[in-house]
Design an enzyme around this catalytic site. Structure first.
Site, PDB file in Angstrom:
ATOM      1  N   LYS A  43       0.869  -1.178   0.000  1.00 49.69           N
ATOM      2  CA  LYS A  43       0.000   0.000   0.000  1.00 49.69           C
ATOM      3  C   LYS A  43       0.904   1.225   0.000  1.00 49.69           C
ATOM      4  O   LYS A  43       1.247   1.777   1.040  1.00 49.69           O
ATOM      5  CB  LYS A  43      -0.923  -0.014   1.224  1.00 49.69           C
ATOM      6  N   SER A  98      -8.547  -0.183  -4.405  1.00 49.57           N
ATOM      7  CA  SER A  98      -8.823   0.216  -3.028  1.00 49.57           C
ATOM      8  C   SER A  98     -10.335   0.341  -2.847  1.00 49.57           C
ATOM      9  O   SER A  98     -11.063  -0.621  -3.042  1.00 49.57           O
ATOM     10  CB  SER A  98      -8.094   1.524  -2.694  1.00 49.57           C
TER      11      SER A  98
END
Length: 589
Positions: free
Chosen positions: A188, A383
């Site tokens: 991430k 996401s």
């Protein structure tokens, strides 16, 4: 304010009356003049210089500034209609720069290739693919056409891909700003631009994999459509820049020609009375596909995910996916007895977790109500953009769609050092131990940091468990392929994160299958939420008091009641109501 509102209502009434008169007049004109709605020997003109947007929300600013924006769906449906139209001989496209993502390019490439399979001609021309800059996207799109014409002074900048990332930690260090952030997990990497000065190993691994996948797709398709080997295309990309005749010699272009020469050749081959019609005008004349039959709802989820309503930035043309707007659309489609299935078009990099979860919930409820949900992914659905999609019956992505990024990050910028440099001091008072958790003038205490870490753990656990549930995958496997990592649609299919590779047409076919609608049956694609009259939208968003809103609402109800009469007049004048709203521009060149 009351006098102003009265004037507005008078104007609206006059416009309504004028609309009826224009509907009759223009409809009669078309009936008398255009016995054939589309002239024989017509070429549809496409211009890719400005690109084609995914979606414009029902926003007054968007309507007034953007006008009739041509969308990806417009292009796909126009080409589908034209592929079976005997009056249409081909398309001719100006391709210079192409300000679109690779997935949107693939949607259009597929539509062009399908158009050609019906025996239609497709010609692309350009002054240059790059001119001392990369021309990969534009050239990749052009290779869907059977003929590529390059201006003699132009070049083809097939230079291969490079992904660059700007890191700002050095600047933040100089300013005295400390990024205090954390993520779940190592892939991430959005926060890395603030916390690092170069790629971390996981960050580099992820972007290299995406880059290699995208380049492999480009190479494969260029090789197939230009009748070259993949090794040849990779070698040509290493060469990088092809000037004029070099591009023709390398079989990257078919001939050197200026725009006027390209059009002259079309007329020589098709006839001096060849017509040229813009894509919008063609849709106005010929009408859309998917307007009659069993109803399938189309809902757009485009832009960063946020709470509240969808939004539009007129300065940059950016769209935001508002949870209230999208959930209302799902509820309306679910409650509509005519709707057999829902196609959810998602193009979003993510955003608010709670907003994403609200939208996810409506996909669950729609399925429980017997309304299958098919997701069609655009340029990016990662996401929160993947969160809203993961419970669909089927997920369709383009090979180049950026998806996944199953993870979460959060934190703040600690700015106390910056204020010290400026000689500015801060003081505060508070009522509770953790009141300063979100302020940038204080770093986290150990207790506050533990609260943040706990929130990240909870969100990540919720995300991955819902992926496992929605995709029918073991949680242990999801944990391995998640970690915040992005994937191309091509790789995501291999991993089980998406089901099929394709665009709008495939998503519609899967929706028909899920709703048990016969393959050859006609369908009506109905967009939710339904667009409101401009006055109604302005009234909702404008600075009006209760009395003014009540008066305007009454007037709007009257206008709504007039709509059936207006529609009936339109249909008497001409079959397709869109044809009376704009005059088509037909040129003979």
């Amino acid at each position: 304010m009351k006098n102003f509102l009265k004037k507005i209502l008078i104007i609206i009434g006059a416009i309504t009356l004028l609309e009826i008169i224009v509907a009759i007049g223009v409809g009669v004109y078309f009936f008398l003049i255009y016995k054939e709605e589309v002239p024989d020997k017509t070429f549809i003109e496409l211009d890719f210089e400005k690109g084609f947007t995914e979606y414009v929300p029902d926003d007054p600013t968007a309507r007034m500034i953007s006008g009739k924006v041509v969308t990806i769906r417009d292009v796909v449906e126009a080409l589908e209609r034209a592929s079976g139209d005997d009056q249409i001989k081909g398309v001719i496209a100006r391709i210079g720069s192409v300000p679109m993502g690779f997935a949107r390019i693939q949607e259009i490439r597929d539509a062009i290739l399908n158009f050609r399979q019906k025996g239609k001609t497709a010609i692309a021309y350009t002054d240059t693919f790059g001119e001392f800059g990369p021309g990969n996207r534009a050239y990749y799109l052009a290779t869907a056409f059977e003929e590529i014409c390059l201006q003699p002074s132009g070049d083809i900048g097939l230079t291969g891909l490079i992904l660059e990332t700007r890191f700002m930690k050095g600047t933040l260090d100089k300013l005295g700003v400390i990024p205090r952030m954390d993520h779940r997990h190592e892939y991430k990497n959005a926060m890395n631009i603030f916390t690092e000065k170069e790629y971390t190993a996981p960050h580099k691994e992820a972007v290299c994999k995406v880059m290699e996948s995208l380049f492999g797709q480009i190479v494969k398709e260029i090789a197939r459509t230009r009748e070259l080997s993949e090794e040849d295309v990779r070698s040509l990309a290493d060469h990088g820049l092809f000037l004029g005749q070099e591009a023709v010699n390398a079989k990257l272009a078919d001939k050197l020609a200026y725009q006027d020469e390209v059009y002259e050749d079309v007329k020589k081959n098709t006839g001096r009375n060849t017509h040229f019609l813009s894509l919008s005008d063609y849709l106005n004349l010929a009408g859309r596909v998917h307007t009659e039959g069993e109803t399938i709802a189309l809902i757009y989820g485009v832009g960063g995910v946020q709470r509240g309503e969808s939004d539009y930035n007129p300065l940059y043309g950016d769209v935001a996916m508002g949870a209230k707007t999208v959930t209302d659309a799902f509820q309306a489609a679910t409650e509509d007895d005519a709707v057999r299935a829902i196609v959810f078009r998602v193009s979003s990099p993510g955003g608010s977790y709670v907003a994403s979860d609200s939208i996810w919930r409506e996909t669950v409820r729609a399925k429980a109500a017997g309304k299958p949900v098919i997701v069609s992914m655009g340029d990016v659905a990662g996401s929160g953009g993947y969160f809203v999609a993961m419970n669909a019956d089927k997920i369709v992505a383009h090979p180049a769609t950026i998806t996944g990024s199953i993870g979460v990050l959060a934190g703040k910028m600690v700015t106390s050092g910056f204020w010290d440099k400026l000689g500015i001091s801060w003081d505060d008072v508070s009522t509770s131990s953790n009141a300063a958790i979100w302020t940038g003038t204080h770093d986290y205490t150990s207790e506050e940091w533990n609260l943040l870490e706990g929130a990240l753990d909870r969100i990540y656990a919720d995300f991955t468990s819902k992926v496992a549930q929605g995709r029918g995958l073991p949680i242990e496997y999801v944990s391995e392929i998640a970690k915040g990592r992005i994937w191309t649609g091509e790789d995501a299919k291999e991993l089980g994160l998406v089901d099929e590779l394709g665009g709008f047409p495939l998503a519609i076919r899967l929706a028909k299958e899920a709703a048990e609608i016969p393959e050859d049956a006609e369908i009506c694609l109905k967009v939710f939420p339904k667009k409101k009259p401009l006055l109604e939208v302005l009234l909702e968003k404008g600075p009006f008091g209760a009395e003014e809103k009540a008066s305007a609402s009454a007037a709007i109800r009257v206008l709504h009641e007039l709509q059936p009469m207006i529609q009936a007049v339109r249909e008497l004048a001409i079959k397709d109501e869109s044809k009376v709203l704009s005059m088509p521009k037909i040129e003979i060149r």
